[in-house]
Design a protein around this motif. Structure first.
Motif, mmCIF file in Angstrom:
data_model
loop_
_atom_site.group_PDB
_atom_site.id
_atom_site.type_symbol
_atom_site.label_atom_id
_atom_site.label_comp_id
_atom_site.label_asym_id
_atom_site.label_seq_id
_atom_site.Cartn_x
_atom_site.Cartn_y
_atom_site.Cartn_z
ATOM 1 N N CYS A 194 83.889 103.252 16.219
ATOM 2 C CA CYS A 194 83.614 104.558 16.827
ATOM 3 C C CYS A 194 82.985 104.419 18.210
ATOM 4 C CB CYS A 194 82.703 105.390 15.938
ATOM 5 S SG CYS A 194 81.009 104.779 15.838
ATOM 6 N N GLY A 195 82.706 103.188 18.633
ATOM 7 C CA GLY A 195 82.093 102.994 19.939
ATOM 8 C C GLY A 195 82.271 101.566 20.418
ATOM 9 N N PHE A 196 82.038 101.394 21.719
ATOM 10 C CA PHE A 196 82.183 100.083 22.357
ATOM 11 C C PHE A 196 81.021 99.925 23.328
ATOM 12 C CE2 PHE A 196 83.915 97.376 25.787
ATOM 13 C CZ PHE A 196 84.262 96.266 25.037
ATOM 14 N N VAL A 197 80.268 98.838 23.180
ATOM 15 C CA VAL A 197 79.052 98.626 23.969
ATOM 16 C C VAL A 197 79.069 97.228 24.571
ATOM 17 C CG1 VAL A 197 76.530 98.578 23.932
ATOM 18 C CG2 VAL A 197 77.757 100.179 22.467
ATOM 19 N N MET A 198 78.591 97.128 25.833
ATOM 20 C CA MET A 198 78.422 95.820 26.460
ATOM 21 C C MET A 198 76.940 95.629 26.762
ATOM 22 S SD MET A 198 79.975 94.269 30.013
ATOM 23 C CE MET A 198 81.641 94.132 29.373
ATOM 24 N N GLU A 199 76.374 94.548 26.242
ATOM 25 C CA GLU A 199 74.967 94.242 26.460
ATOM 26 C C GLU A 199 74.821 92.766 26.805
ATOM 27 O OE1 GLU A 199 72.666 95.338 23.078
ATOM 28 O OE2 GLU A 199 72.700 97.482 23.524
ATOM 29 N N GLN A 200 74.202 92.495 27.963
ATOM 30 C CA GLN A 200 73.935 91.128 28.408
ATOM 31 C C GLN A 200 75.194 90.259 28.360
ATOM 32 O OE1 GLN A 200 70.621 89.742 26.049
ATOM 33 N NE2 GLN A 200 69.176 91.046 27.103
ATOM 34 N N GLY A 201 76.306 90.843 28.799
ATOM 35 C CA GLY A 201 77.551 90.094 28.883
ATOM 36 C C GLY A 201 78.311 89.943 27.581
ATOM 37 N N VAL A 202 77.820 90.532 26.492
ATOM 38 C CA VAL A 202 78.492 90.444 25.195
ATOM 39 C C VAL A 202 79.056 91.821 24.832
ATOM 40 C CG1 VAL A 202 78.241 89.888 22.747
ATOM 41 C CG2 VAL A 202 76.931 88.621 24.453
ATOM 42 N N ASN A 203 80.312 91.849 24.370
ATOM 43 C CA ASN A 203 80.956 93.096 23.979
ATOM 44 C C ASN A 203 80.793 93.327 22.481
ATOM 45 O OD1 ASN A 203 81.968 93.534 26.628
ATOM 46 N ND2 ASN A 203 83.629 92.110 26.227
ATOM 47 N N TYR A 204 80.350 94.532 22.127
ATOM 48 C CA TYR A 204 80.156 94.898 20.731
ATOM 49 C C TYR A 204 80.991 96.129 20.387
ATOM 50 C CZ TYR A 204 75.855 92.058 21.083
ATOM 51 O OH TYR A 204 74.948 91.053 21.304
ATOM 52 N N VAL A 205 81.462 96.184 19.137
ATOM 53 C CA VAL A 205 82.016 97.419 18.613
ATOM 54 C C VAL A 205 80.976 98.035 17.689
ATOM 55 C CG1 VAL A 205 84.448 96.773 18.805
ATOM 56 C CG2 VAL A 205 83.171 96.129 16.760
ATOM 57 N N VAL A 206 80.926 99.364 17.673
ATOM 58 C CA VAL A 206 79.994 100.085 16.807
ATOM 59 C C VAL A 206 80.814 100.651 15.653
ATOM 60 C CG1 VAL A 206 78.270 101.904 16.678
ATOM 61 C CG2 VAL A 206 78.608 100.665 18.829
ATOM 62 N N LEU A 207 80.391 100.361 14.425
ATOM 63 C CA LEU A 207 81.168 100.734 13.251
ATOM 64 C C LEU A 207 80.669 102.014 12.600
ATOM 65 C CD1 LEU A 207 81.640 97.245 11.535
ATOM 66 C CD2 LEU A 207 83.046 98.351 13.284
ATOM 67 N N ASP A 208 81.623 102.864 12.243
ATOM 68 C CA ASP A 208 81.446 104.046 11.382
ATOM 69 C C ASP A 208 80.750 105.236 12.041
ATOM 70 O OD1 ASP A 208 82.739 102.693 9.306
ATOM 71 O OD2 ASP A 208 80.860 101.815 8.617
ATOM 72 N N HIS A 209 79.654 105.014 12.768
ATOM 73 C CA HIS A 209 78.967 106.128 13.438
ATOM 74 C C HIS A 209 78.146 105.561 14.581
ATOM 75 C CE1 HIS A 209 75.311 104.918 11.258
ATOM 76 N NE2 HIS A 209 76.084 104.833 10.180
ATOM 77 N N ASN A 210 77.580 106.446 15.404
ATOM 78 C CA ASN A 210 76.876 106.003 16.617
ATOM 79 C C ASN A 210 75.731 105.045 16.331
ATOM 80 O OD1 ASN A 210 78.553 107.504 18.256
ATOM 81 N ND2 ASN A 210 77.222 109.310 18.265
ATOM 82 N N GLY A 211 75.094 105.197 15.180
ATOM 83 C CA GLY A 211 73.995 104.301 14.835
ATOM 84 C C GLY A 211 74.416 103.190 13.904
#
Length: 238
Positions: A194-211
């Motif tokens: 449900c989301g895609f975040v980049m922090e300190q050069g690492v790409n993360y996907v966010v699962l199921d809901h914003n939190g």
């Protein structure tokens, strides 16, 4: 008529002179280096001019700085290109269900995120769930399972049947064969991106809901596309 000698510049004097001319700019900049070199030529001792090998060394340094500047510019361009590719990949993952190598569970208002494991061969499986302090809160003993990917269900209760607070928990999987040998097992989590975040050069996907759980993109093993709906069959049913 006596000729007054001009003292040769020391390294400290040259650095101070260059600093005065270029201010707060970096001395590794090509223009600053060239100004430093010409200033040294202008103020050298006429009775002891710079030797040819010294001039060659200075020019070699200038060439090195120039090449490094170009390399840095190219690397920056490549980095920007890779970032754009990663962002495009992140957008394509939105709304898709993914399976990733992770051993975390998220409990929120009685709902637990999906988790499981992959077995190399048939085994008897035990799942141990721990809280953020590393304390065991629940142990699940599963039936003998065949090789492949499996999911387990946790109701958010501890071993005494008490509801646990919201938070992130961890799980470990112990698998043993019929003969008592340890079987390799890979913990997995599953969820809809449900989301895609980049922090300190690492790409993360966010699962199921914003939190929801943040999982590095590199941990993803499977991307599942929802099955297509047969519109013809639906119309026939209507």
């Amino acid at each position: 008529m006596a000729v007054a000698s001009v003292p040769a510049l020391t390294q400290d004097a040259l650095a101070a002179s260059a600093a005065n001319m270029v201010g707060a700019r970096n001395l590794s900049d090509m223009n600053s280096f060239l100004m430093l070199f010409t200033t040294q030529l202008q103020h050298q001792d006429p009775t002891n001019p710079m030797a040819a090998y010294e001039m060659a060394a200075q020019l070699a340094q200038f060439s090195t700085v120039e090449q490094l500047t170009r390399v840095n510019t190219q690397l920056q361009a490549q980095q920007n290109y890779l970032i754009s590719i990663n962002n495009a990949m992140g957008v394509q993952l939105l709304g898709k269900t993914v399976v990733a190598q992770d051993n975390r569970l998220q409990l929120k208002d009685g709902t637990v995120s999906r988790a499981g494991f992959s077995l190399d061969s048939a085994a008897q499986v035990k799942v141990t769930i721990t809280d953020s302090a590393g304390k065991t809160v629940r142990t699940l003993t599963l039936a003998s399972l065949e090789p492949g990917r499996h999911e387990f269900t946790w109701d958010g209760m501890d071993d005494q049947g008490k509801a646990l607070p919201n938070g992130t928990y961890s799980f470990s999987v112990e698998a043993t064969s019929a003969s008592g040998e340890t079987i390799p097992v890979q913990p997995l989590v599953t969820g809809e991106v449900c989301g895609f975040v980049m922090e300190q050069g690492v790409n993360y996907v966010v699962l199921d809901h914003n939190g929801g759980l943040r999982v590095p993109v590199s941990f993803i093993t499977t991307i599942e596309t929802p099955p297509k709906v047969d519109e013809t069959a639906q119309e026939a049913a209507v």
